[in-house]
Design an enzyme around this catalytic site. Structure first.
Site, PDB file in Angstrom:
ATOM      1  N   PHE A   1       3.873  -4.251   0.960  1.00 33.56           N
ATOM      2  CA  PHE A   1       4.057  -2.852   1.340  1.00 33.56           C
ATOM      3  C   PHE A   1       4.778  -2.103   0.235  1.00 33.56           C
ATOM      4  O   PHE A   1       5.382  -2.696  -0.659  1.00 33.56           O
ATOM      5  CB  PHE A   1       4.806  -2.720   2.683  1.00 33.56           C
ATOM      6  CG  PHE A   1       6.275  -3.019   2.622  1.00 33.56           C
ATOM      7  CD1 PHE A   1       7.198  -1.999   2.411  1.00 33.56           C
ATOM      8  CD2 PHE A   1       6.748  -4.307   2.788  1.00 33.56           C
ATOM      9  CE1 PHE A   1       8.568  -2.278   2.362  1.00 33.56           C
ATOM     10  CE2 PHE A   1       8.101  -4.595   2.750  1.00 33.56           C
ATOM     11  CZ  PHE A   1       9.019  -3.563   2.536  1.00 33.56           C
ATOM     12  N   CYS A   2       4.684  -0.781   0.307  1.00 32.96           N
ATOM     13  CA  CYS A   2       5.372   0.100  -0.634  1.00 32.96           C
ATOM     14  C   CYS A   2       5.844   1.323   0.155  1.00 32.96           C
ATOM     15  O   CYS A   2       6.135   1.217   1.339  1.00 32.96           O
ATOM     16  CB  CYS A   2       4.477   0.455  -1.816  1.00 32.96           C
ATOM     17  SG  CYS A   2       2.962   1.343  -1.378  1.00 32.96           S
ATOM     18  N   HIS A   3       5.896   2.483  -0.479  1.00 33.40           N
ATOM     19  CA  HIS A   3       6.368   3.691   0.204  1.00 33.40           C
ATOM     20  C   HIS A   3       5.341   4.183   1.227  1.00 33.40           C
ATOM     21  O   HIS A   3       5.671   4.385   2.393  1.00 33.40           O
ATOM     22  CB  HIS A   3       6.686   4.778  -0.822  1.00 33.40           C
ATOM     23  CG  HIS A   3       7.412   5.945  -0.246  1.00 33.40           C
ATOM     24  ND1 HIS A   3       7.670   7.071  -0.983  1.00 33.40           N
ATOM     25  CD2 HIS A   3       7.938   6.181   0.980  1.00 33.40           C
ATOM     26  CE1 HIS A   3       8.327   7.942  -0.225  1.00 33.40           C
ATOM     27  NE2 HIS A   3       8.500   7.423   0.962  1.00 33.40           N
TER      28      HIS A   3
ATOM     29  N   ILE B   1       6.715   1.826   4.067  1.00 30.27           N
ATOM     30  CA  ILE B   1       8.040   1.937   4.672  1.00 30.27           C
ATOM     31  C   ILE B   1       8.230   3.288   5.354  1.00 30.27           C
ATOM     32  O   ILE B   1       9.009   3.409   6.299  1.00 30.27           O
ATOM     33  CB  ILE B   1       9.154   1.646   3.630  1.00 30.27           C
ATOM     34  CG1 ILE B   1      10.471   1.319   4.340  1.00 30.27           C
ATOM     35  CG2 ILE B   1       9.265   2.772   2.621  1.00 30.27           C
ATOM     36  CD1 ILE B   1      11.532   0.736   3.425  1.00 30.27           C
TER      37      ILE B   1
END
Length: 114
Positions: free
Chosen positions: A70-72, A100
């Site tokens: 995952f990332c932003h 996130i």
């Protein structure tokens, strides 16, 4: 979508990832954001492996393990998931859609948004 164009990895919602965590499913939960982003907001239990340093860590991944990246918002992590699945041949790879940001909105509002 035509099967020819299917991504070589799974897209999981934040709810699906939370359910996996709650069940205690064995997988590596990898945050590919940068350290500056991680300092602002993080998900408990996730490990930081920044995309900018992928050349250092990508070769250490175990093809037998399951990974959720995952990332932003989910774009960078989708890139990593696609690379790991397509170029390294890993078969147990997922991207957490919404990243996130979505986690903060749907799962844990105590995680700061930025």
């Amino acid at each position: 979508m035509h099967p020819f164009f299917r991504a070589p990895y799974l897209d999981l919602t934040t709810d699906q990832v939370k359910a996996k965590l709650d069940r205690g499913d064995p997988f590596r939960f990898i945050d590919v954001r940068e350290p500056e982003e991680y300092a602002i907001a993080r998900i408990e239990g996730a490990e930081l492996l920044p995309l900018s340093r992928a050349a250092e860590w990508i070769g250490t991944l175990d093809p037998e393990q399951e990974y959720v990246f995952f990332c932003h918002h989910g774009q960078r992590s989708a890139y990593v998931a696609a690379y790991v699945a397509s170029n390294l041949g890993f078969t147990r790879v997922a991207n957490m859609t919404g990243g996130i940001e979505e986690w903060s909105l749907r799962i844990d509002p105590s995680v700061p948004r930025y």
